[in-house]
Each structure stands twice: as C-alpha cells, then as structure tokens.
Design a protein around this motif. Structure first.
Motif, mmCIF file in Angstrom:
data_model
loop_
_atom_site.group_PDB
_atom_site.id
_atom_site.type_symbol
_atom_site.label_atom_id
_atom_site.label_comp_id
_atom_site.label_asym_id
_atom_site.label_seq_id
_atom_site.Cartn_x
_atom_site.Cartn_y
_atom_site.Cartn_z
ATOM 1 N N LEU A 51 8.730 -20.242 82.737
ATOM 2 C CA LEU A 51 7.506 -19.633 82.377
ATOM 3 C C LEU A 51 7.466 -18.912 80.990
ATOM 4 C CD1 LEU A 51 4.478 -18.957 83.249
ATOM 5 C CD2 LEU A 51 5.438 -17.045 84.128
ATOM 6 N N VAL A 52 8.645 -18.064 80.837
ATOM 7 C CA VAL A 52 9.019 -17.453 79.739
ATOM 8 C C VAL A 52 8.902 -18.398 78.381
ATOM 9 C CG1 VAL A 52 10.370 -16.101 78.301
ATOM 10 C CG2 VAL A 52 10.082 -15.354 80.627
ATOM 11 N N GLU A 53 9.580 -19.653 78.535
ATOM 12 C CA GLU A 53 9.574 -20.561 77.579
ATOM 13 C C GLU A 53 8.498 -21.051 77.099
ATOM 14 O OE1 GLU A 53 11.585 -21.481 74.496
ATOM 15 O OE2 GLU A 53 12.635 -20.377 75.838
ATOM 16 N N VAL A 54 7.327 -21.392 78.087
ATOM 17 C CA VAL A 54 6.222 -21.807 77.895
ATOM 18 C C VAL A 54 5.348 -20.998 77.218
ATOM 19 C CG1 VAL A 54 4.038 -22.357 78.857
ATOM 20 C CG2 VAL A 54 6.152 -23.089 80.039
ATOM 21 N N TYR A 55 5.414 -19.639 77.345
ATOM 22 C CA TYR A 55 4.375 -18.773 76.781
ATOM 23 C C TYR A 55 5.088 -18.279 75.407
ATOM 24 C CZ TYR A 55 1.454 -16.650 80.098
ATOM 25 O OH TYR A 55 0.320 -16.565 81.149
ATOM 26 N N ARG A 56 6.591 -18.416 75.093
ATOM 27 C CA ARG A 56 7.099 -18.176 73.775
ATOM 28 C C ARG A 56 6.816 -19.331 72.821
ATOM 29 N NH1 ARG A 56 11.393 -14.987 73.452
ATOM 30 N NH2 ARG A 56 12.100 -15.358 75.419
ATOM 31 N N SER A 57 6.741 -20.587 73.520
ATOM 32 C CA SER A 57 6.290 -21.710 72.474
ATOM 33 C C SER A 57 4.983 -21.673 72.118
ATOM 34 C CB SER A 57 6.643 -23.081 73.285
ATOM 35 O OG SER A 57 5.594 -23.320 74.402
ATOM 36 N N GLN A 60 4.605 -18.621 69.819
ATOM 37 C CA GLN A 60 5.227 -19.065 68.395
ATOM 38 C C GLN A 60 4.171 -19.627 67.530
ATOM 39 O OE1 GLN A 60 8.022 -17.571 67.345
ATOM 40 N NE2 GLN A 60 7.915 -18.745 65.476
ATOM 41 N N VAL A 61 3.480 -20.480 68.116
ATOM 42 C CA VAL A 61 2.484 -21.193 67.290
ATOM 43 C C VAL A 61 1.393 -20.086 66.749
ATOM 44 C CG1 VAL A 61 0.502 -22.716 67.304
ATOM 45 C CG2 VAL A 61 2.641 -23.102 68.487
ATOM 46 N N ASP A 67 1.073 -15.860 59.980
ATOM 47 C CA ASP A 67 1.650 -15.945 58.762
ATOM 48 C C ASP A 67 1.049 -16.636 57.767
ATOM 49 O OD1 ASP A 67 3.477 -13.922 60.012
ATOM 50 O OD2 ASP A 67 5.257 -15.598 60.483
ATOM 51 N N ARG A 68 0.567 -18.018 57.989
ATOM 52 C CA ARG A 68 0.007 -18.916 57.130
ATOM 53 C C ARG A 68 -1.183 -18.132 56.440
ATOM 54 N NH1 ARG A 68 2.060 -23.099 60.562
ATOM 55 N NH2 ARG A 68 0.156 -23.051 62.033
ATOM 56 N N ILE A 69 -1.874 -17.504 57.478
ATOM 57 C CA ILE A 69 -3.051 -16.957 57.154
ATOM 58 C C ILE A 69 -2.939 -15.572 56.234
ATOM 59 C CG2 ILE A 69 -5.175 -15.591 57.802
ATOM 60 C CD1 ILE A 69 -5.004 -17.279 60.436
ATOM 61 N N LYS A 70 -1.902 -14.819 56.421
ATOM 62 C CA LYS A 70 -1.619 -13.630 55.649
ATOM 63 C C LYS A 70 -1.041 -14.025 54.435
ATOM 64 C CE LYS A 70 1.287 -11.785 58.805
ATOM 65 N NZ LYS A 70 2.161 -10.941 59.347
ATOM 66 N N GLU A 90 -9.560 -18.565 69.511
ATOM 67 C CA GLU A 90 -9.203 -20.070 69.761
ATOM 68 C C GLU A 90 -7.885 -20.348 70.592
ATOM 69 O OE1 GLU A 90 -11.493 -22.522 66.113
ATOM 70 O OE2 GLU A 90 -9.309 -21.662 65.982
ATOM 71 N N PHE A 91 -6.777 -19.235 70.367
ATOM 72 C CA PHE A 91 -5.480 -19.393 70.963
ATOM 73 C C PHE A 91 -5.561 -19.102 72.313
ATOM 74 C CE2 PHE A 91 -2.123 -17.130 72.589
ATOM 75 C CZ PHE A 91 -0.919 -18.047 72.628
#
Length: 300
Positions: A51-57, A60-61, A67-70, A90-91
């Motif tokens: 579950l942690v890895e699902v949330y982390r992935s 991360q997106v 970062d791209r927006i900034k 949206e996220f």
C-alpha cells in the motif's frame, strides 16, 4: 524498477480502488498478476508495504508535476498557484479512494503507512510554504503556516465533496475560486496586527520530524508550547502585577507538566486564568489539548 514490480503495484492500485484496502488480499493481487503469492512477497513483505508503494508511486507523480509547474518560466507565480491547485483537485480525483476509504487504512502510529503519510504531509507543507512565499512575498513569512492551514482546509473540504457528489465539477474554475479567496485572506492578514496561530518554530520542528517519519513526542510538544507561553507573556503590554500573575500561572503549569500525574483541576484553573488574557487564548487552547491528551493517556 522491474517490470514485475510495476505490474504488482499497478494491480494493487486497481484492486484497492475497486474493493477497498481491507477487502483486498495479497492472493487477489497475486492472482491478478498471474504469479504465486510467494513471488509477490519477494518484493513486498506485507500488504501494508505494498500500500505504501502504491501511494508513493502516485504521490511521486504529483510532486514531479509540481516541480514542472514551478520551473515553467512562462508562468507567473500566481498562475503557478492556480495551476498547482487545479492539479491537486485532479490528482485526488484520480486517486479518490484514498479519501473515500481512508478510515479503513492501517494507521498504527509506528506503522509503515503512518510513517509514509507523515513524510508525504511534511513534503507537501514544504512545497506549499515555498509556493505561498513565491506568490505573496516574504512579508507573509510570519503567517505562512496559518495560510497553509487555511488553504489545505479549503482543498480538503472540496475534495471530500468531489468524492461524495457525482455531478461534474469545473476544476479550473474551482482552482481560480480558491486562489481568489487566498488573495483576499492574505490581504486581510497583511492588515492585521494579530499574532499567528501556528508558531513558526513548532511548525518547523513538526515538518522536520515528519520528514523522518516520526511524531513529535507529546512531552516535547508540551515543553515547546510552555516555552512559547513564557515568551508571549514577556511581550504583553500589561501592568507588572498582571504580568507577574500570568508568569506564576505559567510556572505552575510547568511544574504540572513535570508531574507524571498532574492535578487537572489546578491545570484547568490555570489555563482559565491565561485565557482571560485575550492575547494568550490561542496558546492556552493548545496547552489545554496537550494536558488533556496527557491526562487521557494516564487513564487508559
């Protein structure tokens, strides 16, 4: 990341979303991936780790998009604020089961998922702090944590409504509306003479601990808040007699904090005295929650 590990995470993400975390078994995910359960355990020691890895992935997106927006030189700071707010909506819509089924997720204080949430929350607070300063300038530094609390509170309520109401929402319009409200609140705070509710030093410690995936010990929080109380009393524009009275109350509260079993009748009376000084109402309320929490733990 191996292709099989990516497949397991993708399968878990889909099945958690469809069935909920509690109703999903490791065997369900292994069957969906066409592998033996033992093969899945080679990558993840438990369902909670998965579950942690699902949330982390997914988060991360979100952070990469932020970062791209900034870093987009074509956008003004305010345009970046609106766009990042839009992407927040949206996220969470894309990953809305994280809100809808949140109360069934494993939340042991020292558990892997709880530690991950603390780290994610701290990272988001750091990002929001940078965003607020870039949009509204260094003059709001003193009040940035209060502004972040207001901003995230607004986002949270709208996100909950999004998950509960099936009618379509215009997320671009919502993002602009939220930022407009933030503009108004910032303008009001700049004119205000009130001290911030959220103390900068305490918040910095909170964020730093969150980055490490740990809670600030209750005793440490209480000590830090009492220290803040002492300095706040020193800054009051009151008579010496009144200041002496407040100092005495603060010292008695410090003694109570050092006591393993404080006398709550006395503590509540002292807090009531502090709350009679309007500048100390907020900090006295924080102390009340901390003492009550300590008292409750002693009873359990």
């Amino acid at each position: 990341m191996s292709l099989l590990k990516e497949k397991i995470i993708g399968s878990a993400m889909q099945i958690f979303s469809q069935k909920g975390y509690a109703a999903t078994s490791i065997q369900d995910i292994a069957n969906d991936c066409g592998i033996a359960k033992g093969s899945l355990y080679k990558f993840f020691a438990s369902k909670e780790d998965l579950l942690v890895e699902v949330y982390r992935s997914r988060t991360q997106v979100m952070f990469e998009e932020s970062d791209r927006i900034k870093s987009n030189p074509e956008l003004s700071p305010r345009e970046k604020f609106v766009l990042q707010t839009h992407r927040q909506f949206e996220f969470f819509l894309e990953f809305k089961y994280s809100i809808k089924d949140f109360y069934e997720l494993p939340m042991k204080e020292d558990g892997a998922f709880s530690k991950f949430l603390q780290q994610m929350r701290s990272q988001m607070l750091v990002n929001f702090a940078e965003l607020m300063i870039s949009v509204y300038g260094p003059e709001i530094e003193k009040h940035k944590w209060d502004l972040i609390a207001l901003y995230t509170g607004i986002l949270k309520e709208y996100m909950i409504m999004i998950t509960l109401i099936s009618s379509p929402f215009n997320y671009a319009r919502m993002a602009n509306f939220v930022v407009d409200r933030m503009d108004e609140m910032v303008a009001g705070i700049k004119k205000s003479t009130h001290e911030p509710i959220l103390d900068a030093e305490v918040m910095s410690q909170f964020v730093a601990r969150g980055m490490k995936g740990c809670h600030a010990p209750a005793g440490e929080q209480l000590h830090a808040t009492l220290t803040k109380l002492m300095s706040s009393i020193e800054e009051l524009q009151v008579t010496n007699a009144r200041k002496s009275e407040l100092h005495e109350a603060a010292h008695l509260l410090q003694e109570a904090a050092a006591d393993e079993s404080p006398r709550m009748v006395l503590v509540r009376a002292l807090l009531g005295l502090l709350q009679s000084q309007h500048e100390l109402v907020a900090i006295a309320s924080q102390l009340e929650r901390l003492y009550e929490s300590k008292h409750t733990k002693l009873l359990t």
